[in-house]
Design an enzyme around this catalytic site. Structure first.
Site, PDB file in Angstrom:
ATOM      1  N   ARG A 121      -1.123   4.867   0.974  1.00 52.93           N
ATOM      2  CA  ARG A 121      -2.128   5.110  -0.068  1.00 52.93           C
ATOM      3  C   ARG A 121      -3.517   5.215   0.539  1.00 52.93           C
ATOM      4  O   ARG A 121      -4.287   6.106   0.188  1.00 52.93           O
ATOM      5  CB  ARG A 121      -2.107   4.001  -1.127  1.00 52.93           C
ATOM      6  CG  ARG A 121      -3.052   4.308  -2.301  1.00 52.93           C
ATOM      7  CD  ARG A 121      -3.050   3.206  -3.347  1.00 52.93           C
ATOM      8  NE  ARG A 121      -3.711   3.641  -4.571  1.00 52.93           N
ATOM      9  CZ  ARG A 121      -5.006   3.540  -4.800  1.00 52.93           C
ATOM     10  NH1 ARG A 121      -5.820   3.051  -3.875  1.00 52.93           N
ATOM     11  NH2 ARG A 121      -5.524   3.942  -5.949  1.00 52.93           N
ATOM     12  N   CYS A 122      -3.853   4.318   1.463  1.00 50.71           N
ATOM     13  CA  CYS A 122      -5.170   4.368   2.090  1.00 50.71           C
ATOM     14  C   CYS A 122      -5.405   5.697   2.792  1.00 50.71           C
ATOM     15  O   CYS A 122      -6.534   6.194   2.837  1.00 50.71           O
ATOM     16  CB  CYS A 122      -5.313   3.240   3.115  1.00 50.71           C
ATOM     17  SG  CYS A 122      -5.519   1.594   2.422  1.00 50.71           S
ATOM     18  N   MET A 123      -4.341   6.276   3.366  1.00 45.28           N
ATOM     19  CA  MET A 123      -4.487   7.483   4.170  1.00 45.28           C
ATOM     20  C   MET A 123      -4.476   8.765   3.346  1.00 45.28           C
ATOM     21  O   MET A 123      -4.444   9.855   3.915  1.00 45.28           O
ATOM     22  CB  MET A 123      -3.357   7.556   5.210  1.00 45.28           C
ATOM     23  CG  MET A 123      -3.396   6.451   6.245  1.00 45.28           C
ATOM     24  SD  MET A 123      -2.202   6.722   7.573  1.00 45.28           S
ATOM     25  CE  MET A 123      -0.647   6.658   6.679  1.00 45.28           C
ATOM     26  N   GLY A 140      -2.282   1.721   4.716  1.00 47.12           N
ATOM     27  CA  GLY A 140      -0.960   2.313   4.584  1.00 47.12           C
ATOM     28  C   GLY A 140      -1.022   3.700   3.986  1.00 47.12           C
ATOM     29  O   GLY A 140      -2.074   4.353   3.958  1.00 47.12           O
ATOM     30  N   ASN A 152       0.830  -1.199   0.000  1.00 50.13           N
ATOM     31  CA  ASN A 152       0.000   0.000   0.000  1.00 50.13           C
ATOM     32  C   ASN A 152       0.869   1.255   0.000  1.00 50.13           C
ATOM     33  O   ASN A 152       0.964   1.976   0.996  1.00 50.13           O
ATOM     34  CB  ASN A 152      -0.936  -0.032   1.218  1.00 50.13           C
ATOM     35  CG  ASN A 152      -2.084   0.929   1.081  1.00 50.13           C
ATOM     36  OD1 ASN A 152      -2.077   2.020   1.627  1.00 50.13           O
ATOM     37  ND2 ASN A 152      -3.085   0.529   0.317  1.00 50.13           N
TER      38      ASN A 152
END
Length: 421
Positions: free
Chosen positions: A408-410, A406, A363
């Site tokens: 990217r998710c955030m 991670g 991620n």
């Protein structure tokens, strides 16, 4: 140039200019061992440390000349609009568990709150013992620590509730009840905040489930969408039709993934780190398939694949052509019109790969071609990235990762430079 014209992204790796984050706040302090599973966290984070880690993440972005926007700041500014306030309050109180007496009291209570206070109530929630009125049957029978309005600890993962596809933003539809209100609040920002005035949207939170973590912009005009625990086949179908109708894509790859916590989104399995390189969980690489979806009349000179003048959020869009399934890397390379999409594995062996995939080694957030942010804890994956010519910007994530997400998710990229022709 209008503010909305400055926004958009046509890839995962164009130079990142503006990003939307959410700094962990009081909503995380609402997590307990009794509710963390329902609220989709695998543990109880140390909030102060999570905030420190997130601040370091934001600073690492700023040091690369990325403008950082914060979701709650934008929401507070948007809630200066009376229509935004009314919509936010009505959706927050739509649950059938409240009853008329309590709902009427809360509507008046929230309606009297200043924008910043209202933002806190909408994101951190309201407990039964925090209510000083509306004492009807419902509030009498609920436990003192039951939530009347649930907190939203997953706001941390801004990627899921919206995703930019070209110059438009897709307002997504989140599958888990604990997250449904997130996308409603994000939608308010894009429709009510002055910065985004005039922004055109696709999809919407009332439609079939599509989550931003499942949407990968592989190349200009090529979008991969994971189908699994959070995104449904019907969601991908509507998303694809609207993307084609609005001229945002020529090919959408529907990618089935296991309906498991470890692989909740496509970006837990793979993320782009260069125009032709993808970091990928090797334990599923050989079995991952993709169905190439194109407009039925894509070869027609009157194809709806050219930009239209409508918003596209509710239109049916063109009929679809669905190809036979192919290995993901093969289908992706064909759609991207490149010879090979090069795979960079997480870990050096199946056990290490599984450990680092669980810790969001796949991620990553690309800041530019061959530059990516990654959690420092995934040592072997980061070494493999660097061996493949990728500059790794390492950040701490011991507490941030407790919600399974991670870099990217955030992060929701709001503006990226177009890739050169």
């Amino acid at each position: 140039m209008t503010p909305s014209a400055m926004h958009g992204a046509d890839s995962e790796v164009g130079r990142l200019r503006t990003v939307l984050l959410h700094r962990p706040g009081p909503e995380l302090k609402r997590l307990t061992p009794r509710n963390n599973d329902r609220l989709l966290f695998d543990g109880i984070p140390w909030v102060a440390r999570a905030q420190d880690e997130h601040d370091a993440f934001a600073q690492a972005l700023r040091e690369r000349d990325v403008e950082v926007l914060y979701l709650t700041e934008l929401l507070t500014e948007a809630l200066a609009s009376e229509s935004a306030r009314e919509h936010a309050i009505s959706t927050a109180l739509a649950g059938l568990h409240l009853g008329d007496t309590l709902r009427d009291y809360l509507a008046a209570f929230l309606g009297a709150a200043a924008p910043a206070e209202l933002t806190t109530h909408l994101t951190a929630g309201i407990r039964n013992d925090e209510v000083r009125g509306g004492h009807g049957l419902v509030t009498s029978l609920l436990a003192h620590d039951d939530f009347l309005i649930d907190p939203l600890p997953n706001l941390l993962f801004t990627r899921d509730s919206s995703v930019w596809v070209g110059p438009r933003v897709a307002i997504t539809s989140l599958a888990m009840p604990a997250r449904a209100r997130e996308t409603q609040l994000t939608g308010l920002i894009y429709t009510e905040h002055p910065r985004f005035r005039g922004t055109r949207t696709i999809h919407g939170w009332r439609h079939e489930h599509v989550e931003g973590g499942d949407v990968l912009l592989l190349a200009p005009g090529v979008v991969a969408v994971g189908v699994g625990e959070r995104t449904t086949p019907a969601g991908v179908e509507r998303f694809a039709r609207q993307a084609f109708q609005a001229g945002l894509a020529r090919t959408v790859l529907a990618v089935p993934i296991a309906q498991e916590r470890a692989t909740m989104h496509l970006d837990t399995v793979c993320t782009m780190v260069d125009v032709d390189k993808i970091v990928m969980y090797p334990n599923v690489a050989d079995s991952l398939l993709a169905y190439a979806v194109t407009p039925e009349d894509a070869d027609s000179p009157d194809s709806p694949g050219s930009p239209d003048s409508s918003d596209g959020s509710d239109g049916a869009g063109p009929a679809l052509r669905v190809a036979e399934a192919e290995p993901f890397l093969v289908a992706a390379a064909k759609a991207m019109q490149i010879d090979t999409l090069h795979q960079i594995d997480t870990g050096l062996d199946p056990v290490t790969a599984e450990r680092e995939q669980w810790d969001d080694g796949n991620n990553t957030l690309a800041l530019a071609p061959r530059v990516a942010v990654a959690y420092e804890r995934n040592v072997e994956t980061n070494e493999r990235l660097e061996a493949a010519g990728i500059e790794v910007v390492r950040i701490a994530g011991s507490e941030l990762g407790s919600g399974r997400g991670g870099p990217r998710c955030m992060s929701c990229p709001v503006a990226r430079d177009p890739l050169p022709d």
